[in-house]
Design a protein around this motif. Structure first.
Motif, PDB file in Angstrom:
ATOM      1  N   UNK A  30       0.130  -1.251  -0.158  1.00 55.79           N
ATOM      2  CA  UNK A  30       0.201  -0.160  -0.016  1.00 55.79           C
ATOM      3  C   UNK A  30       0.786   1.197  -0.059  1.00 55.79           C
ATOM      4  N   UNK A  31       2.084   1.133   0.965  1.00 55.42           N
ATOM      5  CA  UNK A  31       2.917   2.191   0.911  1.00 55.42           C
ATOM      6  C   UNK A  31       4.130   1.768   0.045  1.00 55.42           C
ATOM      7  N   UNK A  32       4.357   2.561  -1.061  1.00 52.74           N
ATOM      8  CA  UNK A  32       5.415   1.853  -2.167  1.00 52.74           C
ATOM      9  C   UNK A  32       6.526   2.102  -1.460  1.00 52.74           C
ATOM     10  N   UNK A  33       6.777   3.229  -1.335  1.00 48.92           N
ATOM     11  CA  UNK A  33       7.914   3.815  -0.459  1.00 48.92           C
ATOM     12  C   UNK A  33       8.279   5.003   0.673  1.00 48.92           C
ATOM     13  N   UNK A  36      11.186   9.006   5.891  1.00 49.59           N
ATOM     14  CA  UNK A  36      11.595   9.024   7.344  1.00 49.59           C
ATOM     15  C   UNK A  36      10.904   8.429   8.284  1.00 49.59           C
ATOM     16  N   UNK A  37      10.052  10.172   7.842  1.00 50.02           N
ATOM     17  CA  UNK A  37       9.351  10.633   8.768  1.00 50.02           C
ATOM     18  C   UNK A  37       7.485   8.527   8.363  1.00 50.02           C
ATOM     19  N   UNK A  42       6.065   4.819  11.996  1.00 47.13           N
ATOM     20  CA  UNK A  42       5.926   3.094  11.717  1.00 47.13           C
ATOM     21  C   UNK A  42       6.512   2.073  13.680  1.00 47.13           C
ATOM     22  N   UNK A  43       8.056   2.947  12.959  1.00 47.21           N
ATOM     23  CA  UNK A  43       8.477   2.071  14.817  1.00 47.21           C
ATOM     24  C   UNK A  43       7.909   2.766  16.004  1.00 47.21           C
ATOM     25  N   UNK A  48       6.305  -2.927  15.653  1.00 44.33           N
ATOM     26  CA  UNK A  48       7.469  -4.010  15.423  1.00 44.33           C
ATOM     27  C   UNK A  48       7.462  -4.962  16.371  1.00 44.33           C
ATOM     28  N   UNK A  49       6.552  -4.034  17.395  1.00 45.18           N
ATOM     29  CA  UNK A  49       7.350  -4.892  18.888  1.00 45.18           C
ATOM     30  C   UNK A  49       5.957  -4.782  19.736  1.00 45.18           C
TER      31      UNK A  49
END
Length: 180
Positions: A30-33, A36-37, A42-43, A48-49
């Motif tokens: 869905x998000x191809x690229x 940094x923001x 996402x982080x 991721x955890x």
């Protein structure tokens, strides 16, 4: 032999996730690229955890090939988001990585009854990867996937049952089971 190393909530993994997401392009996501923001978002969201999702780095020996995030881990049907680095796509790793990922899920998540993934209808390589790994097409959501190019495409869902993974056999079903 592919191995999966869990991502941990740390500055090092956060930095590596951002680097990976911003230095590769994922044309069938869905998000191809990622900027940094967006990668930092996402982080920081815990993508991721958490109890519901866990990220893993995918390794082939000492080489990091990409990442995968397992989602819906508190349900009996986890899903995944697989991303290989640009340089490792198209080299035949997909079915082997997905087979190893099935082993990870069914060996470490005892409540998992089925394991599901979705992709765009035009991601032929991933659709063949699903089939080569024993997954069965279960849904075809017409115009279910927005694209950055504009027109929507279908989202196609595949799953493998724990019993099928254990027996290496596919439990079929009748797709057109009702008359019109």
């Amino acid at each position: 032999m592919f191995t999966f190393h869990p991502m941990v909530e740390s500055e090092q993994d956060a930095r590596q996730i951002v680097e990976f997401l911003t230095s590769n392009r994922f044309p069938f996501h869905v998000r191809a690229e990622h900027s940094e923001e967006s990668a930092l978002d996402a982080v920081e969201s815990g993508r991721f955890w958490t109890k519901e999702s866990q990220g893993f780095w995918i390794h082939d020996g000492a080489t990091r090939l990409g990442m995968v995030v397992l989602d819906d881990l508190e349900d009996d049907t986890p899903m995944f988001d697989l991303r290989l680095a640009d340089e490792f796509r198209g080299r035949g790793f997909g079915p082997q990585v997905l087979a190893a990922l099935c082993a990870l899920v069914f060996e470490h998540y005892p409540d998992a009854v089925r394991f599901e993934g979705q992709t765009r209808e035009d991601n032929i390589a991933m659709r063949k990867t699903f089939l080569r790994t024993g997954f069965l097409k279960e849904a075809h959501y017409r115009l279910g996937w927005p694209t950055p190019e504009g027109p929507r495409v279908a989202s196609v869902a595949y799953a493998i049952l724990r019993q099928d993974w254990e027996t290496k056999d596919t439990t079929w079903f009748e797709w057109d089971d009702l008359p019109a």
